[in-house]
Design a protein around this motif. Sequence first.
Motif, PDB file in Angstrom:
ATOM      1  N   ARG A 269      -3.895  93.212  42.108  1.00 30.43           N
ATOM      2  CA  ARG A 269      -3.585  93.194  40.849  1.00 30.43           C
ATOM      3  C   ARG A 269      -5.148  93.082  40.004  1.00 30.43           C
ATOM      4  N   VAL A 270      -6.143  92.509  40.738  1.00 32.62           N
ATOM      5  CA  VAL A 270      -7.325  92.325  40.339  1.00 32.62           C
ATOM      6  C   VAL A 270      -7.939  93.922  39.929  1.00 32.62           C
ATOM      7  N   VAL A 271      -7.859  94.520  41.158  1.00 34.12           N
ATOM      8  CA  VAL A 271      -8.419  95.872  41.074  1.00 34.12           C
ATOM      9  C   VAL A 271      -7.531  96.753  40.018  1.00 34.12           C
ATOM     10  N   ASP A 272      -6.425  96.680  39.817  1.00 33.15           N
ATOM     11  CA  ASP A 272      -5.514  97.224  39.102  1.00 33.15           C
ATOM     12  C   ASP A 272      -6.038  97.152  37.661  1.00 33.15           C
ATOM     13  N   ALA A 273      -6.107  95.528  37.188  1.00 33.20           N
ATOM     14  CA  ALA A 273      -6.486  95.142  35.997  1.00 33.20           C
ATOM     15  C   ALA A 273      -7.942  95.747  35.647  1.00 33.20           C
ATOM     16  N   GLY A 280      -9.036 103.358  32.878  1.00 30.26           N
ATOM     17  CA  GLY A 280      -8.212 104.089  33.616  1.00 30.26           C
ATOM     18  C   GLY A 280      -7.097 104.761  32.807  1.00 30.26           C
ATOM     19  N   THR A 281      -6.686 105.990  33.374  1.00 38.72           N
ATOM     20  CA  THR A 281      -5.370 106.631  32.746  1.00 38.72           C
ATOM     21  C   THR A 281      -4.593 107.027  33.700  1.00 38.72           C
ATOM     22  N   ARG A 312      -7.415 107.276  39.239  1.00 38.65           N
ATOM     23  CA  ARG A 312      -6.835 107.382  37.679  1.00 38.65           C
ATOM     24  C   ARG A 312      -8.143 107.272  36.898  1.00 38.65           C
ATOM     25  N   GLY A 313      -9.150 108.301  37.333  1.00 38.93           N
ATOM     26  CA  GLY A 313     -10.259 108.800  36.210  1.00 38.93           C
ATOM     27  C   GLY A 313     -11.291 107.633  36.436  1.00 38.93           C
ATOM     28  N   ILE A 314     -11.244 106.675  37.274  1.00 37.74           N
ATOM     29  CA  ILE A 314     -12.185 105.834  37.317  1.00 37.74           C
ATOM     30  C   ILE A 314     -13.064 105.754  38.764  1.00 37.74           C
ATOM     31  N   LEU A 315     -14.373 105.797  38.446  1.00 34.05           N
ATOM     32  CA  LEU A 315     -15.251 105.803  39.793  1.00 34.05           C
ATOM     33  C   LEU A 315     -15.316 104.226  40.295  1.00 34.05           C
ATOM     34  N   ILE A 316     -14.898 104.068  41.272  1.00 30.89           N
ATOM     35  CA  ILE A 316     -14.900 102.836  41.773  1.00 30.89           C
ATOM     36  C   ILE A 316     -16.070 102.852  43.249  1.00 30.89           C
TER      37      ILE A 316
END
Length: 335
Positions: A269-273, A280-281, A312-316
């Motif tokens: 949930r932390v990473v998703d948030a 993110g899209t 989701r469009g985010i570089l992690i």
Amino acid sequence: MRRLSADDPLARALRRYLDPALARGDVLLAVSGGPDSTALMHVAAAFSPRVGLSVATVDHGLRPESREEAEGVAAAASRLGLPHHLLEWRGPKPASRVQAEARDARYCLLAQCAQEIGAVVVLTGHTQDDQAETVLMRLIAGSGPGGLAGMRGERPLRPGIDLARPFLATPKAALVAYCEAHGLLALQDPSNADDRFARVRLRGLMPLLAHEGLSVERLCRVALRAARDDAALTEVARSALAAARRSSEAGLILDGSSLRGLPEAILLRVVDAAIMEAGGTGPLRLERLERLVLDDLLPALRARTPLRRTLRGILIEVTPVGRLSFRLAPPRRAG
């Protein structure tokens, strides 16, 4: 038209959402013409002073008779003294995922209409039966607690506008009976009997499942319990995200040392948030999130191994010093 008693079960269910909403602004009733939304419109008109109430019907254009049906709802709303808005889903229609795409288009049109007329809440006629079918579909899909919580009684539709479902704990049979008792003509959408759709096929299985003990009531109880657990997990994750946050001008940075020991359910949930906060899209796919977090990020954080992934469009990125960064991914190169 007679006003309903405050003790009427449907009036009580509606009042829980309608009174606070009307205290804030106007309310838009989403009415397709089926028994659920027809009862919603009739109860709202009978129970409330009608001031601040409007009705909207979405013509999806998927059937030749849909326009005439929408105009019939407009006429019924007029007889109740309620203004009506006919919303059209224009453009080419999808060849697959028709119901999902139509649902997304419907909520988009309703939100736009609500914004234009100054409504702060959109009410729909979803019932206990709809909730049970939703939970069953998400159970089959392997959803986690967030998905098994089903539809929420109230949720944001867009900034400043909420979506509420006052009859979510009410059996559909009660709304059908209400329409029959008041002589209300309700439409029957043929797609509700089309077994090409998974929801329709599952609806046909409900009596058999109920015979084995998996009743509508028990499925809805699963939703309530899952929603309760999901809310608790989300609150803990929100605190964990705040504790791990590090100031930076280059996107969102989290301290990996405070994340490595988190329970997996919280870390997910932390990473998703964080992905959402970073911009993110697209929809959440739990399997993809689990692979990213549990198979890639968590081992890299524990070993302090640099790693880069995109979701989701985010570089992690796991940095060499054991931090976790989130920023918009650069556009893909053509070709």
